[in-house]
Design an enzyme around this catalytic site. Structure first.
Site, mmCIF file in Angstrom:
data_model
loop_
_atom_site.group_PDB
_atom_site.id
_atom_site.type_symbol
_atom_site.label_atom_id
_atom_site.label_comp_id
_atom_site.label_asym_id
_atom_site.label_seq_id
_atom_site.Cartn_x
_atom_site.Cartn_y
_atom_site.Cartn_z
ATOM 1 N N PRO A 90 -9.048 3.962 8.338
ATOM 2 C CA PRO A 90 -10.204 4.531 8.368
ATOM 3 C C PRO A 90 -10.639 4.674 9.972
ATOM 4 O O PRO A 90 -11.899 5.379 10.013
ATOM 5 C CB PRO A 90 -11.492 3.966 7.432
ATOM 6 C CG PRO A 90 -9.843 3.885 6.679
ATOM 7 C CD PRO A 90 -8.758 3.143 7.055
ATOM 8 N N GLU A 134 0.589 -0.901 0.357
ATOM 9 C CA GLU A 134 -0.272 0.391 -0.627
ATOM 10 C C GLU A 134 1.397 1.143 0.151
ATOM 11 O O GLU A 134 0.537 1.967 -0.810
ATOM 12 C CB GLU A 134 -1.531 0.246 1.208
ATOM 13 C CG GLU A 134 -2.086 -0.725 1.001
ATOM 14 C CD GLU A 134 -2.877 -0.469 2.802
ATOM 15 O OE1 GLU A 134 -2.910 0.263 3.136
ATOM 16 O OE2 GLU A 134 -3.734 -1.815 2.620
ATOM 17 N N MET A 192 -6.120 4.850 4.418
ATOM 18 C CA MET A 192 -6.200 3.084 3.426
ATOM 19 C C MET A 192 -6.604 2.072 4.680
ATOM 20 O O MET A 192 -5.958 1.793 5.656
ATOM 21 C CB MET A 192 -4.750 2.828 3.003
ATOM 22 C CG MET A 192 -4.965 4.692 2.001
ATOM 23 S SD MET A 192 -3.339 4.387 0.986
ATOM 24 C CE MET A 192 -3.589 2.682 -0.247
ATOM 25 N N CYS A 193 -7.203 1.009 4.340
ATOM 26 C CA CYS A 193 -7.319 -0.677 4.984
ATOM 27 C C CYS A 193 -7.951 -0.144 6.239
ATOM 28 O O CYS A 193 -9.002 -0.169 6.116
ATOM 29 C CB CYS A 193 -5.606 -0.741 5.212
ATOM 30 S SG CYS A 193 -5.933 -2.375 6.055
ATOM 31 N N ILE A 194 -7.040 -0.373 7.586
ATOM 32 C CA ILE A 194 -7.766 0.051 8.351
ATOM 33 C C ILE A 194 -7.733 1.232 9.237
ATOM 34 O O ILE A 194 -7.821 1.633 10.397
ATOM 35 C CB ILE A 194 -7.436 -1.121 9.638
ATOM 36 C CG1 ILE A 194 -8.135 -1.507 11.099
ATOM 37 C CG2 ILE A 194 -5.484 -0.706 9.855
ATOM 38 C CD1 ILE A 194 -9.431 -1.642 10.887
#
Length: 178
Positions: A139, A21, A135-137
């Protein structure tokens, strides 16, 4: 040229920033004619994970800033140096470092908080109405950074979404490619 600040949380999906990422984000920024500078907190990460076995390395500690430097070949600054006024946007890549080092979401999902230094840096972008991507977790941090009712997604993980919505996020259920 647009300038983007990137906040990293270590090196490696299980205890830091997710490397794919992060690197793909940096590449996309450059490919779109913008520049970036990377930042990370300068304190020890929650724990160290052996990425080969997935086990916690009990007798090992690592600094988030030092570990984040691995991804960006040392071109990184202490998070305390980040000034929102110097940038046009902010991106926080995922990886469990966002949930263990930038916040404690992975450790106490019912009562989690965002690290104060991280919160100040991210809120500065929010208060300046500058674009930000989590991104991903990452948030999971949104309800602390923005006013109640902020919209975001962690995909289709209903259990995780419920924990974050309890803090004030309006979750948008969607597939990874949406």
């Amino acid at each position: 040229m647009k300038k983007v600040a990137i906040v990293l949380s270590g090196c490696g999906v299980y205890d830091g920033s997710e490397i794919h990422e992060t690197v793909l984000t940096l590449l996309a920024i450059e490919q779109n004619g913008a520049s970036y500078r990377c930042f990370a907190p300068n304190f020890n990460q929650h724990h160290v994970i052996n990425h080969l076995t997935g086990e916690v390395s009990d007798n090992e500690s690592r600094n988030i800033l030092v570990e984040s430097a691995r991804i960006v070949r040392g071109d990184i600054e202490d998070l305390c140096e980040l000034r929102a006024q110097d940038f046009d946007a902010l991106i926080v890549p995922g990886g469990f470092g966002a949930a263990k080092n930038l916040s404690n979401f992975a450790l106490d999902s019912d009562n989690y908080q965002v690290n104060a230094q991280v919160l100040d840096a991210c809120q500065a972008f929010a208060k300046a109405n500058k674009p930000a991507g989590y991104m991903c977790i990452a948030p999971a941090m949104l309800p602390f950074i923005y006013p109640k009712g902020v919209q975001g997604t962690i995909g289709k993980d209903n259990d995780t979404a419920a924990l974050i919505t309890a803090k004030g996020l309006v979750h948008n259920d969607c597939d990874v490619d949406e």
